[in-house]
Design an enzyme around this catalytic site. Structure first.
Site: not given
Ligand SMILES: [Zn+2]
Length: 478
Positions: A17, A54, A207, A209, A212
């Site tokens: 960016d 921009d 979760c 992941c 977690c």
């Molecule tokens: Zn997670």
């Protein structure tokens, strides 16, 4: 000068960016960047996708300021094209206008004349943070309708994962977001089922992941601030990426609308934003596939906003023609499952097909269906009419019930003139798909059809609870 891919040891595409948003958000006037320098810098470091510097229009800008920003961005876009020196670098052309439709239109018209690989919608972060999903989608749809169709649309800062699928359904192709880390710094944990949760509220992580699976909420709460936000940010990022994969897979399978319906339950403002789908249904219908490899599931009246319903309404009026010789119309109620899967409907159709009172070719059969309104028997196996499962209507005043009556009225206006007599079958009982005998529901929309036909159409209409009686009614004046 270094190359980003070597520096990061990352083989995929890398986007950078220009720092325009950071300049606005964090450093204001102390953060001086020059468009020519930062744009050249992005080329030099080997960015695959770069953004011009921009001047984002913010929702709080007045009209005059917004106009200056839009015009400045357009000028910088033109300079960028003249100054480009690296052909491998693809440029994002930012589109702005905020809440001012004429400025947004000006930005679209000028930017689309310029050679950009991707068009990007900016200045929406405040709208995301305030959950103004309808405003965001309105701007996205305005751009999508008018921009060069074969260029992807990027959305800057498209925060929350529960909004991703709706944005994609409305034409967003690419997005970026720092929400995963910004929310993590405030101990806010992304979920897709119940929205964003505060770490304090969680006894368990819903979760699997790597974060977690390795920590409990209590353990993360006890970490120092830096570690805590890093761990939550990682989870938030895993969840965002997992949602991107879910969306891509849903697109491949043709299930995107089903996914959108699930996600919008996260927040009332997402449900409100769905209204835009209804308002723009002629636009969405153009891009709706004619067939898919699987049936549809309709779980709420909000599903009526899907483009396939609008397409069916139009086609039924414009394209449906009655079989040539028909004189008699039989209106049957749709039951718990479609046609031959329903033991009762199968029995009715056999009775009609094998009857000796009226020639079969003189009879046409239509079903009163909770989502599609009217489905003629001869269309019953055409996608998606024969390939859907839906909820039942629960209340005579609900949206679905009223929608069936509206659709039926339109159908009758166009088609009733072809018939000499019309009869409805309203059984006392029926067998469901499990062969259990049930009372026929008093709130089935076929009941509403009776008063509709009697009050608005001048045709002999009678109601029966057995096919045999119904056929005798037709026979009586042949
Ligand atoms: Zn997670």
């Amino acid at each position: 000068m270094f190359y980003l891919s070597e520096f990061t040891n990352f083989k995929g595409l890398i986007a950078t960016d220009s720092g325009a948003f950071q300049q606005y958000m964090y450093n204001k006037n102390e953060f001086n960047i020059n468009p020519d320098e930062i744009e050249k810098f992005q080329e030099d470091i080997g960015s695959d996708f770069s953004v011009i510097l921009d001047v984002p229009v913010q929702l709080t800008d007045n009209y005059e300021n917004a106009k200056i920003k839009v015009l400045t961005t357009i000028e910088r876009a033109k300079s960028n094209i003249k100054n480009r020196s690296n052909e491998k670098c693809h440029w994002f052309g930012p589109i702005h206008g905020g809440i001012f439709p004429d400025l947004l239109n000006l930005s679209i018209q000028e930017m689309k004349k310029l050679d950009f690989s991707v068009f990007a919608i900016g200045g929406l972060v405040k709208a995301f943070l305030e959950y103004r999903f309808d405003l965001t989608l309105q701007i996205l749809l305005t751009v999508k309708k008018d921009i060069i169709p074969n260029r992807p649309i990027h959305m800057f800062g498209l925060g929350l994962p529960q909004f991703f699928s709706l944005a994609v359904a409305c034409g967003c192709d690419i997005m970026d977001s720092a929400a995963y880390i910004l929310f993590a710094k405030e101990n806010r944990y992304f979920t897709l089922s119940t929205g964003t949760r505060r770490l304090d509220e969680l006894e368990e992580f819903p979760c699997y992941c790597p974060i977690c699976s390795s920590y409990t909420p209590k353990e993360i709460k006890n970490c120092n601030e830096e570690m805590r936000s890093k761990l939550i940010a990682k989870h938030n990022l895993f969840l965002s990426l997992s949602e991107m994969k879910t969306i891509r897979q849903a697109i491949r399978e043709g299930n995107l609308w089903e996914l959108v319906q699930t996600r919008i339950r996260n927040h009332p403002n997402l449900v409100k934003a769905m209204e835009l789908i209804r308002k723009n249904r002629t636009f969405f219908e153009i891009f709706e596939k004619v067939f898919k490899t699987h049936g549809c599931l309709y779980t709420s009246p909000l599903d009526l906003y899907r483009p396939s319903f609008y397409r069916y309404e139009i086609k039924l009026i414009k394209n449906y023609r009655e079989p040539k010789e028909v004189k008699y119309l039989i209106i049957l109620p749709e039951l718990d499952v479609k046609e031959l899967n329903s033991p009762t409907i199968k029995y009715w159709l056999e009775q009609i097909d094998n009857n000796i009172l009226i020639k079969r070719e003189l009879i046409n059969i239509i079903f009163v269906s909770s989502f599609y309104g009217i489905i003629p028997l001869d269309l019953n196996n055409i996608y998606p009419l024969g390939q859907f499962e839906s909820i039942d209507i629960n209340d005579l005043n609900d949206t679905l019930y009223q929608s069936v009556l509206q659709k039926a009225e339109i159908f009758f206006q166009y088609h009733l003139k072809f018939y000499k007599k019309c009869a409805l079958l309203i059984p006392l009982k029926y067998f469901n798909q499990y062969n259990e005998e049930l009372e026929f529901p008093i709130n089935h929309p076929i009941h509403g059809i009776i008063s509709l036909l009697k009050s608005k159409f001048n045709l002999k209409v009678s109601i029966f609870n057995k096919i045999e009686d119904l056929l005798h009614f037709f026979k009586s004046d042949t």
